[in-house]
Design a protein around this motif. Structure first.
Motif, PDB file in Angstrom:
ATOM      1  N   LEU A 157      43.293  56.694  44.999  1.00  0.00           N
ATOM      2  CA  LEU A 157      44.153  57.082  46.114  1.00  0.00           C
ATOM      3  C   LEU A 157      43.589  56.594  47.442  1.00  0.00           C
ATOM      4  O   LEU A 157      44.333  56.081  48.302  1.00  0.00           O
ATOM      5  N   GLY A 158      42.276  56.726  47.631  1.00  0.00           N
ATOM      6  CA  GLY A 158      41.667  56.274  48.876  1.00  0.00           C
ATOM      7  C   GLY A 158      41.794  54.771  49.074  1.00  0.00           C
ATOM      8  O   GLY A 158      42.105  54.302  50.178  1.00  0.00           O
ATOM      9  N   ALA A 159      41.569  54.004  48.007  1.00  0.00           N
ATOM     10  CA  ALA A 159      41.708  52.550  48.112  1.00  0.00           C
ATOM     11  C   ALA A 159      43.152  52.160  48.413  1.00  0.00           C
ATOM     12  O   ALA A 159      43.414  51.253  49.227  1.00  0.00           O
ATOM     13  N   PHE A 160      44.092  52.839  47.788  1.00  0.00           N
ATOM     14  CA  PHE A 160      45.508  52.529  48.001  1.00  0.00           C
ATOM     15  C   PHE A 160      45.918  52.791  49.450  1.00  0.00           C
ATOM     16  O   PHE A 160      46.694  52.031  50.046  1.00  0.00           O
ATOM     17  N   SER A 194      46.655  43.273  51.019  1.00  0.00           N
ATOM     18  CA  SER A 194      48.020  43.651  50.659  1.00  0.00           C
ATOM     19  C   SER A 194      48.501  43.047  49.347  1.00  0.00           C
ATOM     20  O   SER A 194      49.611  43.351  48.899  1.00  0.00           O
ATOM     21  N   SER A 195      47.698  42.204  48.719  1.00  0.00           N
ATOM     22  CA  SER A 195      48.176  41.497  47.528  1.00  0.00           C
ATOM     23  C   SER A 195      47.806  42.193  46.214  1.00  0.00           C
ATOM     24  O   SER A 195      48.161  41.710  45.145  1.00  0.00           O
ATOM     25  N   LEU A 196      47.084  43.303  46.279  1.00  0.00           N
ATOM     26  CA  LEU A 196      46.704  43.998  45.055  1.00  0.00           C
ATOM     27  C   LEU A 196      47.870  44.823  44.525  1.00  0.00           C
ATOM     28  O   LEU A 196      48.619  45.436  45.296  1.00  0.00           O
ATOM     29  N   SER A 197      47.998  44.862  43.217  1.00  0.00           N
ATOM     30  CA  SER A 197      49.057  45.632  42.578  1.00  0.00           C
ATOM     31  C   SER A 197      48.593  47.067  42.321  1.00  0.00           C
ATOM     32  O   SER A 197      47.424  47.410  42.536  1.00  0.00           O
ATOM     33  N   VAL A 198      49.520  47.904  41.845  1.00  0.00           N
ATOM     34  CA  VAL A 198      49.166  49.285  41.520  1.00  0.00           C
ATOM     35  C   VAL A 198      48.130  49.323  40.409  1.00  0.00           C
ATOM     36  O   VAL A 198      47.197  50.133  40.440  1.00  0.00           O
ATOM     37  N   TYR A 245      34.707  41.990  36.773  1.00  0.00           N
ATOM     38  CA  TYR A 245      35.008  40.635  36.301  1.00  0.00           C
ATOM     39  C   TYR A 245      36.200  40.648  35.351  1.00  0.00           C
ATOM     40  O   TYR A 245      37.054  39.759  35.383  1.00  0.00           O
ATOM     41  N   ASN A 246      36.241  41.643  34.478  1.00  0.00           N
ATOM     42  CA  ASN A 246      37.334  41.723  33.513  1.00  0.00           C
ATOM     43  C   ASN A 246      38.679  41.843  34.216  1.00  0.00           C
ATOM     44  O   ASN A 246      39.673  41.247  33.777  1.00  0.00           O
ATOM     45  N   GLN A 247      38.735  42.602  35.303  1.00  0.00           N
ATOM     46  CA  GLN A 247      40.005  42.850  35.984  1.00  0.00           C
ATOM     47  C   GLN A 247      40.384  41.735  36.949  1.00  0.00           C
ATOM     48  O   GLN A 247      41.552  41.325  37.001  1.00  0.00           O
ATOM     49  N   PHE A 248      39.415  41.222  37.704  1.00  0.00           N
ATOM     50  CA  PHE A 248      39.749  40.345  38.826  1.00  0.00           C
ATOM     51  C   PHE A 248      39.356  38.886  38.625  1.00  0.00           C
ATOM     52  O   PHE A 248      39.775  38.038  39.419  1.00  0.00           O
ATOM     53  N   ALA A 249      38.542  38.576  37.622  1.00  0.00           N
ATOM     54  CA  ALA A 249      38.139  37.179  37.420  1.00  0.00           C
ATOM     55  C   ALA A 249      39.132  36.487  36.499  1.00  0.00           C
ATOM     56  O   ALA A 249      39.475  36.996  35.430  1.00  0.00           O
ATOM     57  N   ASP A 250      39.583  35.339  36.911  1.00  0.00           N
ATOM     58  CA  ASP A 250      40.460  34.511  36.087  1.00  0.00           C
ATOM     59  C   ASP A 250      39.621  33.363  35.546  1.00  0.00           C
ATOM     60  O   ASP A 250      39.225  32.467  36.284  1.00  0.00           O
ATOM     61  N   TYR A 251      39.342  33.411  34.244  1.00  0.00           N
ATOM     62  CA  TYR A 251      38.432  32.421  33.669  1.00  0.00           C
ATOM     63  C   TYR A 251      39.101  31.067  33.461  1.00  0.00           C
ATOM     64  O   TYR A 251      38.435  30.073  33.261  1.00  0.00           O
ATOM     65  N   LYS A 252      40.421  31.045  33.488  1.00  0.00           N
ATOM     66  CA  LYS A 252      41.128  29.766  33.365  1.00  0.00           C
ATOM     67  C   LYS A 252      41.222  29.075  34.714  1.00  0.00           C
ATOM     68  O   LYS A 252      41.112  27.869  34.829  1.00  0.00           O
ATOM     69  N   GLU A 253      41.450  29.881  35.761  1.00  0.00           N
ATOM     70  CA  GLU A 253      41.501  29.351  37.115  1.00  0.00           C
ATOM     71  C   GLU A 253      40.573  30.189  37.992  1.00  0.00           C
ATOM     72  O   GLU A 253      40.309  31.343  37.706  1.00  0.00           O
ATOM     73  N   LYS A 254      40.107  29.606  39.056  1.00  0.00           N
ATOM     74  CA  LYS A 254      39.212  30.333  39.947  1.00  0.00           C
ATOM     75  C   LYS A 254      39.947  31.476  40.635  1.00  0.00           C
ATOM     76  O   LYS A 254      41.078  31.315  41.099  1.00  0.00           O
ATOM     77  N   SER A 255      39.272  32.634  40.692  1.00  0.00           N
ATOM     78  CA  SER A 255      39.846  33.764  41.410  1.00  0.00           C
ATOM     79  C   SER A 255      39.781  33.487  42.901  1.00  0.00           C
ATOM     80  O   SER A 255      38.759  33.041  43.426  1.00  0.00           O
ATOM     81  N   THR A 256      40.878  33.743  43.585  1.00  0.00           N
ATOM     82  CA  THR A 256      40.934  33.484  45.017  1.00  0.00           C
ATOM     83  C   THR A 256      41.487  34.707  45.732  1.00  0.00           C
ATOM     84  O   THR A 256      42.009  35.630  45.113  1.00  0.00           O
ATOM     85  N   GLY A 257      41.378  34.687  47.060  1.00  0.00           N
ATOM     86  CA  GLY A 257      41.986  35.716  47.873  1.00  0.00           C
ATOM     87  C   GLY A 257      41.381  37.080  47.656  1.00  0.00           C
ATOM     88  O   GLY A 257      40.163  37.256  47.546  1.00  0.00           O
ATOM     89  N   ASP A 258      42.268  38.086  47.573  1.00  0.00           N
ATOM     90  CA  ASP A 258      41.822  39.466  47.484  1.00  0.00           C
ATOM     91  C   ASP A 258      41.097  39.771  46.174  1.00  0.00           C
ATOM     92  O   ASP A 258      40.215  40.639  46.144  1.00  0.00           O
ATOM     93  N   LYS A 259      41.451  39.094  45.096  1.00  0.00           N
ATOM     94  CA  LYS A 259      40.776  39.355  43.820  1.00  0.00           C
ATOM     95  C   LYS A 259      39.322  38.883  43.870  1.00  0.00           C
ATOM     96  O   LYS A 259      38.422  39.562  43.368  1.00  0.00           O
ATOM     97  N   ALA A 260      39.096  37.706  44.448  1.00  0.00           N
ATOM     98  CA  ALA A 260      37.715  37.253  44.625  1.00  0.00           C
ATOM     99  C   ALA A 260      36.961  38.177  45.574  1.00  0.00           C
ATOM    100  O   ALA A 260      35.763  38.450  45.389  1.00  0.00           O
ATOM    101  N   LEU A 261      37.671  38.704  46.576  1.00  0.00           N
ATOM    102  CA  LEU A 261      37.051  39.639  47.511  1.00  0.00           C
ATOM    103  C   LEU A 261      36.616  40.914  46.801  1.00  0.00           C
ATOM    104  O   LEU A 261      35.536  41.458  47.088  1.00  0.00           O
ATOM    105  N   MET A 262      37.413  41.401  45.857  1.00  0.00           N
ATOM    106  CA  MET A 262      37.053  42.623  45.140  1.00  0.00           C
ATOM    107  C   MET A 262      35.784  42.413  44.304  1.00  0.00           C
ATOM    108  O   MET A 262      34.968  43.316  44.171  1.00  0.00           O
ATOM    109  N   ILE A 263      35.622  41.219  43.736  1.00  0.00           N
ATOM    110  CA  ILE A 263      34.413  40.938  42.957  1.00  0.00           C
ATOM    111  C   ILE A 263      33.189  40.937  43.864  1.00  0.00           C
ATOM    112  O   ILE A 263      32.156  41.555  43.556  1.00  0.00           O
TER     113      ILE A 263
END
Length: 541
Positions: A130-133, A142-146, A402-420
């Protein structure tokens, strides 16, 4: 384990079948492991530093050196692999912790451990989510999903039970050790269950039945995982007791214990259960039965072998995390500024602080008010240490991130890379700062009082415990002799309610001595090995 070309490959002979990058990576890591062990030995008496912090800082230094050599290119010698962590490094650590834990102290605090590990983790999960949301959008994310926000709650709720082993002492603070570490094991299992449940969750169709389904899933995983670990360890005890492996070879006894312990973890993962809970309870039951069935040389060997493998795995994990933290690619992939990264990391860690305080202090005080003797109450200073020691985040958090935000096929970018990257910052900060302060803090809070804590007293039974046991024994003896009425059933029930730990332990010991030990062995069983001395101490006990 995926190897990267982090450094220029050496020119090996054309007939060599070894990958040069593999040789370089393993050479560097084993050399750093040796350095960690030496430095840890030299700083063993230092209250501010432990092996975990030493390995983490050494990994950061080594990563920085490689980064300079590579001229600001990727510094990764090894790419962080969930398989490497969950399948090879974590099992021996959790198993050895269960194997070495003081069982009576652990089960004495089992209700507290479950309250903190299950309900506490769920409360922390809800607050962090809830706090993160609510706060991330104000920072500019703003690009993270629920699902991503739910995953953040599960990821940051996972405490680091590995580092807890090194900042708390089982001998000096048995109550704190058993509570914090036991909670950490259950917490890891709960966090992982929540994480994978969130991944499989249908966001468009959430109702009250979804919550009940998640609760049912957790209860199913908890009890089946525990039962699997107990069954595998009992099978190992029965095999060794029946076949007398000690008559042939100590190597076979040691090998069978190691393989069956690891087999329990793999079977649990194969059946989609909690391998952490399975291997932990497998270690507890093996130490109670199997370990007493082997020869004296095997007992010494297994005790030191399990501890050594666990120690190497712990050191490797923190060294691994330290070097991976300076992978320049993941920092470049995040388009956020330094201020945004600091703001997100500070927000996450603040939510961790609030989320843990939201369940530690209320649950502890509710437990103090509901029942138990005065001596079993959790004092405020103990509550504070439990809150503080559980703030450390470790490799489980990074692996789930890493399991949630890393894309092993393509490089994680933007907010997902920021979360890592922000997750790595939280892990580094909590491990170094809170891990280094915990020992001196315990010394200041717990041991500088004129009156020692009753919860951390020795495990010898109190006068009240002895009185309750005598009442039960008197009731049993009169029941068995001359058909005279003994202790009424209502009195036994009253004893169970007023003093459940002592009563349950007494009846368990009777059941264990009468039914379990004749079949599965245990303390007092002496394997016959021609030409070797018998274990007189265990035989007399």
């Amino acid at each position: 384990m995926t190897l990267l070309e982090a450094v220029p490959p050496l020119q090996l002979s054309s007939s060599s079948y070894l990958n040069s990058s593999t040789v370089i990576a393993l050479t560097v890591f084993f050399a750093l492991l040796c350095v960690c062990i030496i430095i840890g030995h030299l700083l063993e008496q230092n209250p501010w530093v432990n092996e975990s912090i030493t390995a983490l800082l050494l990994g950061l230094c080594a990563g920085g050196v490689v980064l300079l050599v590579r001229k600001s290119e990727s510094s990764r010698l090894l790419m962080f692999s969930e398989d490497l962590f969950f399948l090879y490094l974590l099992p021996p650590i959790i198993f050895n912790a269960g194997f070495q834990v003081k069982k009576k102290q652990f089960f004495k605090n089992f209700s507290t451990i479950l309250l903190f590990g299950v309900f506490g983790t769920i409360i922390s999960f809800c607050i962090i989510t809830l706090g993160a949301f609510l706060l991330f959008k104000r920072i500019g994310i703003s690009s993270l999903s629920v699902k991503d926000y739910l995953a953040v709650g599960a990821i940051l709720s996972a405490t680091d039970s590995v580092c807890t082993l090194q900042v708390l002492s089982q001998d000096q603070t048995p109550f704190l050790y058993s509570t914090v570490f036991g909670e950490g094991v259950v917490n890891d299992a709960t966090s992982i269950v929540l994480f994978y449940s969130v991944q499989a969750l249908d966001i468009s169709n959430i109702d009250a039945g979804t919550v009940l389904k998640l609760l049912g899933t957790f209860l199913y995983l908890f009890f089946t995982s525990t039962a699997l670990g107990v069954c595998v360890s009992l099978v190992s005890a029965y095999i060794i007791k029946t076949l007398y492996f000690g008559r042939h070879s100590t190597n076979r006894e040691v090998a069978l214990m190691m393989i069956m312990a690891y087999l329990s973890y793999m079977v649990a993962e194969l059946l989609s259960l909690s391998g952490i809970l399975t291997v932990f309870f497998c270690g507890i039951v093996m130490s109670h039965y199997t370990w007493h069935n082997v020869t004296e040389s095997s007992r010494i060997t297994t005790m030191h072998a399990f501890a050594s493998i666990s120690f190497i795995s712990e050191t490797f994990i923190f060294l691994y995390v330290g070097m991976d933290a300076l992978d320049i690619d993941k920092w470049k992939s995040s388009s956020a500024s330094a201020g945004t990264s600091i703001a997100v990391s500070a927000t996450l860690f603040t939510l961790v602080l609030i989320g843990r305080a939201a369940f530690v202090f209320p649950i502890a005080n509710i437990k103090n008010c509901v029942g138990g003797r005065d001596g079993s109450k959790i004092e405020f200073r103990e509550q504070f240490i439990i809150w503080w020691a559980g703030l450390i985040r470790g490799a489980v958090t990074i692996a789930l991130s890493y399991n949630q935000f890393a894309d092993y096929k393509e490089k994680s970018t933007g907010d997902k890379a920021l979360m890592i990257t922000c997750t790595i910052i939280v892990v580094l900060f909590s491990t170094v700062v809170f891990g280094s302060i915990t020992k001196p803090l315990i010394e200041a809070v717990m041991f500088r009082h004129s009156k020692p804590s009753t919860s951390d007293a020795a495990e010898a039974p109190s006068q009240e415990d002895l009185h309750q046991i005598l009442l039960i024994e008197d009731g049993d003896s009169t029941d068995q002799g001359n058909n005279q009425p003994g202790l009424p059933k209502r009195s036994r029930l009253r004893l169970l309610i007023s003093n459940p730990t002592t009563t349950v332990h007494y009846f368990w010991r009777k059941f264990d001595n009468r039914f379990m030990r004749p079949v599965f062995g245990g303390r007092g069983f002496v394997p016959f090995v021609p030409g070797s001395p018998t274990d007189a101490a265990d035989q007399n006990s």
